[in-house]
Design an enzyme around this catalytic site. Structure first.
Site, mmCIF file in Angstrom:
data_model
loop_
_atom_site.group_PDB
_atom_site.id
_atom_site.type_symbol
_atom_site.label_atom_id
_atom_site.label_comp_id
_atom_site.label_asym_id
_atom_site.label_seq_id
_atom_site.Cartn_x
_atom_site.Cartn_y
_atom_site.Cartn_z
ATOM 1 N N GLY A 190 12.205 -3.421 10.304
ATOM 2 C CA GLY A 190 12.041 -2.551 9.132
ATOM 3 C C GLY A 190 10.654 -2.625 8.514
ATOM 4 N N ASP A 191 10.512 -1.774 7.510
ATOM 5 C CA ASP A 191 9.253 -1.618 6.820
ATOM 6 C C ASP A 191 8.786 -2.889 6.098
ATOM 7 O OD1 ASP A 191 7.461 0.446 6.266
ATOM 8 O OD2 ASP A 191 8.070 0.339 4.150
ATOM 9 N N LYS A 249 15.880 -7.491 -3.279
ATOM 10 C CA LYS A 249 16.571 -6.645 -4.240
ATOM 11 C C LYS A 249 17.068 -5.385 -3.549
ATOM 12 C CE LYS A 249 14.053 -3.692 -6.689
ATOM 13 N NZ LYS A 249 13.193 -2.594 -6.292
ATOM 14 N N ASP A 296 12.025 -11.565 -6.536
ATOM 15 C CA ASP A 296 11.453 -10.492 -7.348
ATOM 16 C C ASP A 296 9.960 -10.610 -7.083
ATOM 17 O OD1 ASP A 296 10.056 -9.147 -9.419
ATOM 18 O OD2 ASP A 296 11.927 -9.063 -10.531
ATOM 19 N N HIS A 297 9.396 -9.677 -6.317
ATOM 20 C CA HIS A 297 8.032 -9.921 -5.850
ATOM 21 C C HIS A 297 7.005 -9.933 -6.983
ATOM 22 C CE1 HIS A 297 7.533 -5.515 -5.838
ATOM 23 N NE2 HIS A 297 6.235 -5.719 -5.754
ATOM 24 N N HIS A 353 11.586 -6.296 -12.334
ATOM 25 C CA HIS A 353 10.169 -6.596 -12.570
ATOM 26 C C HIS A 353 9.767 -6.552 -14.053
ATOM 27 C CE1 HIS A 353 10.366 -6.022 -8.356
ATOM 28 N NE2 HIS A 353 10.114 -4.734 -8.322
ATOM 29 N N VAL A 379 25.358 -7.257 12.716
ATOM 30 C CA VAL A 379 25.601 -8.357 11.767
ATOM 31 C C VAL A 379 27.027 -8.369 11.223
ATOM 32 C CG1 VAL A 379 23.192 -8.628 11.058
ATOM 33 C CG2 VAL A 379 24.668 -7.053 9.785
#
Ligand code: BG6
Length: 500
Positions: free
Chosen positions: A17-18, A152, A181-182, A244, A90
């Site tokens: 994925g991205d 998230k 939470d980046h 955020h 999965v």
């Protein structure tokens, strides 16, 4: 303090994925090339696609070269040779047996002592299933440590988050759950703590006696891109505010921790949420603005409205902008409004926190000239990283005029704004078992409780109706009015770097 990472295997669910390509592979590579991750590590990439180990390694190397300019190809190749691929469904028990076999071989070959980090970078509907199977199929049953990182969104309201949490906690203890939470990995968000508690001059005036108001803006120029399927359900409230924006509020408002230990810091953050005023319907209507971008122009280019974006329902009422006035009802903050705003397709990409100080006791200057500015402490989170303090001084020469001046520290960010840096720090921390900058369950639960009241007021029509703002603006008039009625206005984001 920077520590080397212990030997470990990392399993990335969602490896094609991205997020894995743009953030995780480059972040892990940075740790490797800085010598923080030594040779004894392995990464297993999991997804449903058909890939060979070779093809996966090639993919990893390409992603790193693309997102980390100036990389040393040989080093990247050696790094990528630690990556292995496993096609998995999965939701199927038998897939996990293959994972276990592979991890056991890697434990032996890389001397990873059974230390395993599982990173869930896939659709949230699998967040509960994967930990359950990891435990039931015995994969977590090793002599080493087991940690799980959850991206998230952690649920979409309090009941769903609670259910998810209960599911995960059947397999992992709270101390081994790392909810990402980046924003908490961003350099200047981490720096808030040092600026506040490392400088007596700030901490002594960090309260309602000296602070007039706080503003937190996180604006983006991008629109919804190709994420409409997700965004239509989340909107800006769930996408940015629940996590955020509230995290930044907590960092600004928390009390000093007794010690710089994860639980001390997280305890203080939770207390902020406990003092945050949870709105009733009337308060939601008064204090929370929602809006959606209409067509407009950005950097000289015409851009479409949200409703014209791919996969967006033409009748959609999803908000792409939220502004709110928050109240923290405790001794330190009573009477100090916290204004927050965030949105897509705004005029600039910027995250900035502005602390506006009260005026002095006597109006010796400010009544006399319009140039008088309140003192502002700005924390520039991105794109530039730094801090600036606005003071008033006398211009040179024979004049009694005033000149606002800025004392600025610019911690020149070395990478671009969507840099993997935050992920690098956070991956480093969780591999070392440091959970300071991850969200604890009680934080998540309280933030949902706060957000759910807003969602429900919007759903039952008691909140303010959605309004519109042209793309390329700083939001709707209603957001300006939120402050104007208090005699204030939004401070425009400062732009220190010219290249973004
Ligand atoms: C993500 C949101 O969490 O944060 C995105 O899902 C948003 O919609 C992004 O674009 C903003 O992050 P940053 O680091 O670019 O400010």
């Amino acid at each position: 303090m920077i520590h080397s990472i212990p030997n470990a295997s990392i399993v990335i669910f969602g490896a094609t994925g991205d997020l894995a390509h743009r953030k995780l592979f480059p972040a892990l590579y940075q740790l490797y090339q800085k010598g923080l991750m030594k040779e004894n590590f392995s990464v297993v990439g999991v997804s449903r696609k058909d890939f060979s180990h070779d093809k996966f390694q090639q993919d990893v190397a390409e992603a790193i070269s693309e997102h980390t300019p100036g990389t040393d190809n040989e080093k990247v190749k050696t790094f990528a040779s630690h990556f292995y691929y496993l096609k998995m469904d999965v939701t199927s028990e038998s897939s996990y047996h293959e994972l276990e076999e592979l991890l056991n071989v890697l434990d032996r070959d890389y001397h990873t002592n059974g230390n395993r980090l599982y990173y869930l970078a896939m659709a949230p509907r699998f967040f509960g299933t994967i930990p359950t199977f990891l435990k039931s199929e015995g994969i977590t049953n090793t002599d080493g440590w087991q940690r799980i990182v959850i991206e998230k969104p952690f649920g979409h309201d309090l009941p769903s988050a609670t259910k998810l949490n209960e599911e995960i906690q059947q397999s992992f203890g709270e101390n081994d759950i790392y909810r990402i939470d980046h924003y908490l990995g961003k350099e200047m968000v981490q720096n808030i703590q040092v600026i506040r508690f490392g400088n007596a001059i700030f901490e002594s005036i960090w309260n309602n006696k000296y602070i007039d108001s706080v503003q937190i803006t996180s604006s983006e120029t991008l629109g919804v891109e190709d994420r409409a399927a997700y965004y239509e359900k989340s909107g800006a409230l769930l996408d940015m505010v629940q996590n955020h924006m509230l995290q930044m509020v907590m960092m600004i408002a928390m009390e000093p921790p007794g010690e710089l230990k994860p639980e001390h810091i997280r305890d203080e953050k939770v207390k902020v949420l406990r003092s945050l005023r949870f709105f009733n319907e009337e308060e939601v209507r008064k204090n929370v603005i929602r809006a959606q971008y209409s067509a407009g122009s950005l950097k000289g280019e015409d851009v479409p409205s949200y409703l014209q974006e791919d996969n967006v329902d033409p009748q959609s009422e999803t908000e792409t902008f939220v502004a709110a006035k928050l109240f923290i009802d405790n001794f330190r903050w009573t009477g100090v409004p916290f204004y927050i705003r965030t949105g897509k397709r705004m005029a600039v990409k910027s995250t900035e926190i502005v602390i506006q100080f009260k005026q002095g006791p006597m109006a010796l200057y400010h009544a006399k000239t319009e140039k008088y500015q309140p003192n502002l402490l700005r924390i520039h989170v991105q794109p530039d990283e730094g801090v600036s303090l606005t003071l008033n001084a006398k211009p040179k020469g024979d004049t009694s005029d005033l000149l606002p001046i800025d004392m600025t520290y610019n911690n020149k960010s070395t990478t671009d704004m969507n840099s993997p840096e935050a992920y690098e720090k956070l991956l480093h921390d969780c591999l070392l078992g440091n959970s300071t900058y991850f969200t604890r369950w009680d934080e998540v639960a309280l933030s949902w409780e706060f957000i759910d009241r807003i969602t429900s007021a919007w759903q039952n029509g008691t909140g303010a109706p959605i309004t519109f703002y042209p793309s390329g603006s700083m939001g709707p008039a209603e957001s300006d009015n939120l402050l104007n009625t208090d005699g204030l206005s939004w401070w425009e984001p400062t732009k220190v770097r010219e290249d973004v």
